[in-house]
Write a protein that holds these residues in place. Structure first.
Motif, mmCIF file in Angstrom:
data_model
loop_
_atom_site.group_PDB
_atom_site.id
_atom_site.type_symbol
_atom_site.label_atom_id
_atom_site.label_comp_id
_atom_site.label_asym_id
_atom_site.label_seq_id
_atom_site.Cartn_x
_atom_site.Cartn_y
_atom_site.Cartn_z
ATOM 1 N N GLU A 21 0.750 -1.002 -0.122
ATOM 2 C CA GLU A 21 -0.215 0.365 0.083
ATOM 3 C C GLU A 21 0.547 1.386 -0.420
ATOM 4 O OE1 GLU A 21 -3.365 2.024 2.231
ATOM 5 O OE2 GLU A 21 -3.059 -0.226 2.611
ATOM 6 N N LEU A 22 2.069 1.309 0.879
ATOM 7 C CA LEU A 22 2.971 2.318 1.050
ATOM 8 C C LEU A 22 3.304 2.726 -0.435
ATOM 9 C CD1 LEU A 22 4.559 5.218 1.588
ATOM 10 C CD2 LEU A 22 6.398 2.692 1.744
ATOM 11 N N PHE A 23 4.534 1.590 -1.510
ATOM 12 C CA PHE A 23 4.562 1.764 -2.583
ATOM 13 C C PHE A 23 3.565 2.114 -3.312
ATOM 14 C CE2 PHE A 23 8.526 -0.249 -0.725
ATOM 15 C CZ PHE A 23 9.760 0.147 -2.508
ATOM 16 N N PHE A 24 2.384 1.737 -3.927
ATOM 17 C CA PHE A 24 1.332 2.388 -4.178
ATOM 18 C C PHE A 24 0.916 3.627 -3.998
ATOM 19 C CE2 PHE A 24 -3.093 3.381 -5.011
ATOM 20 C CZ PHE A 24 -3.136 2.916 -6.337
ATOM 21 N N ARG A 25 1.078 4.642 -3.185
ATOM 22 C CA ARG A 25 0.936 5.408 -3.086
ATOM 23 C C ARG A 25 2.178 6.405 -2.786
ATOM 24 N NH1 ARG A 25 -0.300 7.078 3.569
ATOM 25 N NH2 ARG A 25 -0.337 8.822 2.434
ATOM 26 N N LEU A 26 3.455 5.730 -2.982
ATOM 27 C CA LEU A 26 4.476 6.965 -3.309
ATOM 28 C C LEU A 26 4.604 6.613 -5.057
ATOM 29 C CD1 LEU A 26 7.558 5.277 -0.805
ATOM 30 C CD2 LEU A 26 7.006 7.729 -1.404
ATOM 31 N N LEU A 27 4.507 5.316 -5.163
ATOM 32 C CA LEU A 27 4.969 5.329 -6.995
ATOM 33 C C LEU A 27 3.922 6.373 -7.994
ATOM 34 C CD1 LEU A 27 7.039 3.694 -6.090
ATOM 35 C CD2 LEU A 27 6.616 1.640 -7.855
ATOM 36 N N ASN A 28 3.013 6.237 -6.825
ATOM 37 C CA ASN A 28 1.986 7.466 -7.665
ATOM 38 C C ASN A 28 1.073 8.923 -7.515
ATOM 39 O OD1 ASN A 28 0.301 5.294 -10.053
ATOM 40 N ND2 ASN A 28 0.183 4.064 -7.628
ATOM 41 N N LEU A 33 5.966 10.350 -9.526
ATOM 42 C CA LEU A 33 5.991 10.505 -10.824
ATOM 43 C C LEU A 33 7.040 12.106 -11.208
ATOM 44 C CD1 LEU A 33 1.793 10.193 -10.933
ATOM 45 C CD2 LEU A 33 3.767 8.939 -11.983
ATOM 46 N N GLN A 34 6.563 13.165 -11.487
ATOM 47 C CA GLN A 34 7.632 14.137 -11.785
ATOM 48 C C GLN A 34 9.060 13.624 -11.507
ATOM 49 O OE1 GLN A 34 7.254 18.260 -9.911
ATOM 50 N NE2 GLN A 34 9.135 18.718 -10.329
ATOM 51 N N ASN A 35 9.600 13.347 -10.610
ATOM 52 C CA ASN A 35 10.904 13.062 -10.348
ATOM 53 C C ASN A 35 12.211 12.188 -10.052
ATOM 54 O OD1 ASN A 35 11.805 15.637 -9.795
ATOM 55 N ND2 ASN A 35 10.931 15.299 -7.221
ATOM 56 N N ILE A 36 10.955 10.462 -10.460
ATOM 57 C CA ILE A 36 11.722 8.901 -10.898
ATOM 58 C C ILE A 36 10.865 8.571 -12.063
ATOM 59 C CG2 ILE A 36 11.957 7.132 -9.325
ATOM 60 C CD1 ILE A 36 11.645 8.280 -6.791
ATOM 61 N N GLY A 37 10.177 9.173 -11.821
ATOM 62 C CA GLY A 37 9.182 7.963 -13.324
ATOM 63 C C GLY A 37 7.980 7.290 -13.302
ATOM 64 N N GLU A 38 7.403 7.203 -13.859
ATOM 65 C CA GLU A 38 6.174 6.464 -14.154
ATOM 66 C C GLU A 38 5.824 4.826 -14.026
ATOM 67 O OE1 GLU A 38 2.599 4.994 -13.843
ATOM 68 O OE2 GLU A 38 2.427 6.620 -14.418
ATOM 69 N N GLU A 45 -2.546 -4.566 -5.558
ATOM 70 C CA GLU A 45 -1.502 -5.831 -5.933
ATOM 71 C C GLU A 45 -0.634 -5.603 -6.866
ATOM 72 O OE1 GLU A 45 -5.587 -5.750 -4.778
ATOM 73 O OE2 GLU A 45 -5.222 -5.041 -6.482
ATOM 74 N N ALA A 46 -0.439 -4.285 -7.999
ATOM 75 C CA ALA A 46 0.592 -4.540 -8.659
ATOM 76 C C ALA A 46 2.066 -4.035 -7.942
ATOM 77 C CB ALA A 46 0.171 -3.675 -9.892
ATOM 78 N N ALA A 47 1.626 -2.811 -6.827
ATOM 79 C CA ALA A 47 2.644 -2.939 -5.871
ATOM 80 C C ALA A 47 3.254 -4.189 -5.412
ATOM 81 C CB ALA A 47 2.356 -1.768 -4.800
ATOM 82 N N ALA A 48 2.567 -5.062 -5.115
ATOM 83 C CA ALA A 48 3.017 -6.139 -4.563
ATOM 84 C C ALA A 48 3.993 -6.780 -5.296
ATOM 85 C CB ALA A 48 1.710 -6.897 -4.110
ATOM 86 N N GLU A 49 3.112 -6.699 -6.622
ATOM 87 C CA GLU A 49 4.134 -7.443 -7.586
ATOM 88 C C GLU A 49 5.620 -6.630 -8.304
ATOM 89 O OE1 GLU A 49 1.894 -8.670 -11.273
ATOM 90 O OE2 GLU A 49 0.658 -8.789 -10.143
#
Length: 168
Positions: A21-28, A33-38, A45-49
């Motif tokens: 859940e943390l990764f999902f929030r961070l990566l979006n 998105l601006q500094n690291i990328g999409e 579930e995709a974040a868990a993968e």
């Protein structure tokens, strides 16, 4: 298993599937998105993968990767910092990202300073790299505060974005 680290205000634990859940929030988040990328992570579930394929896999192969940053006072997961092996870099890359509401409080410095120390002590990494986009003044300032020095402008393979390459 990678070690657990502690600082005055933080716990750094090896990132695992419970951090999806943390990764999902961070990566979006807008700053990621601006500094690291999409990263095309559009569900927990995709974040868990992503964690399984990128983070846990690296840790199993070389002994280190991402650490989830947890605030001691309330056990809140506030971000990540890690030592990453990236295609196109000869050295291990120090990376970090916080949820926006926890920026500007010294947490990123506290977490990354601990990882820089442990990189040599626990993982025998004599030198580290760090990369960031030129417009990310906060990351550049943090890297310099940690003792990293700007080396050159750089591009990762298959990425047209020019990055600042730092060494410590």
């Amino acid at each position: 298993m990678a070690p657990l680290y502690s600082t005055e205000r933080l716990i750094l634990k090896p990132t695992d599937l419970e951090d999806a859940e943390l990764f999902f929030r961070l990566l979006n988040s807008p700053k990621w998105l601006q500094n690291i990328g999409e990263r095309n992570i559009h569900s927990v579930e995709a974040a868990a993968e992503y964690i399984s394929e990128k983070i846990i896999s690296q840790r199993e192969q070389i002994g280190y990767s991402s650490f989830t940053i947890i605030r001691k006072e309330d056990q809140m997961k506030i971000g990540v910092s890690g030592l990453y092996k990236r295609d196109g870099l000869n050295l291990v890359d120090l990376g970090f990202a916080l949820l926006q509401e926890f920026e500007g409080k010294g947490y990123a410095f506290e977490a990354t300073r601990k990882l820089v120390d442990k990189a040599s002590e626990d993982f025998q990494l004599e030198q580290l790299a760090a990369i960031t986009v030129p417009t990310n003044a906060a990351s550049r300032k943090l890297l310099e505060k940690l003792g990293f020095e700007f080396s050159k402008m750089f591009r990762l393979p298959n990425d047209e974005k020019e990055l600042c390459y730092y060494l410590k």
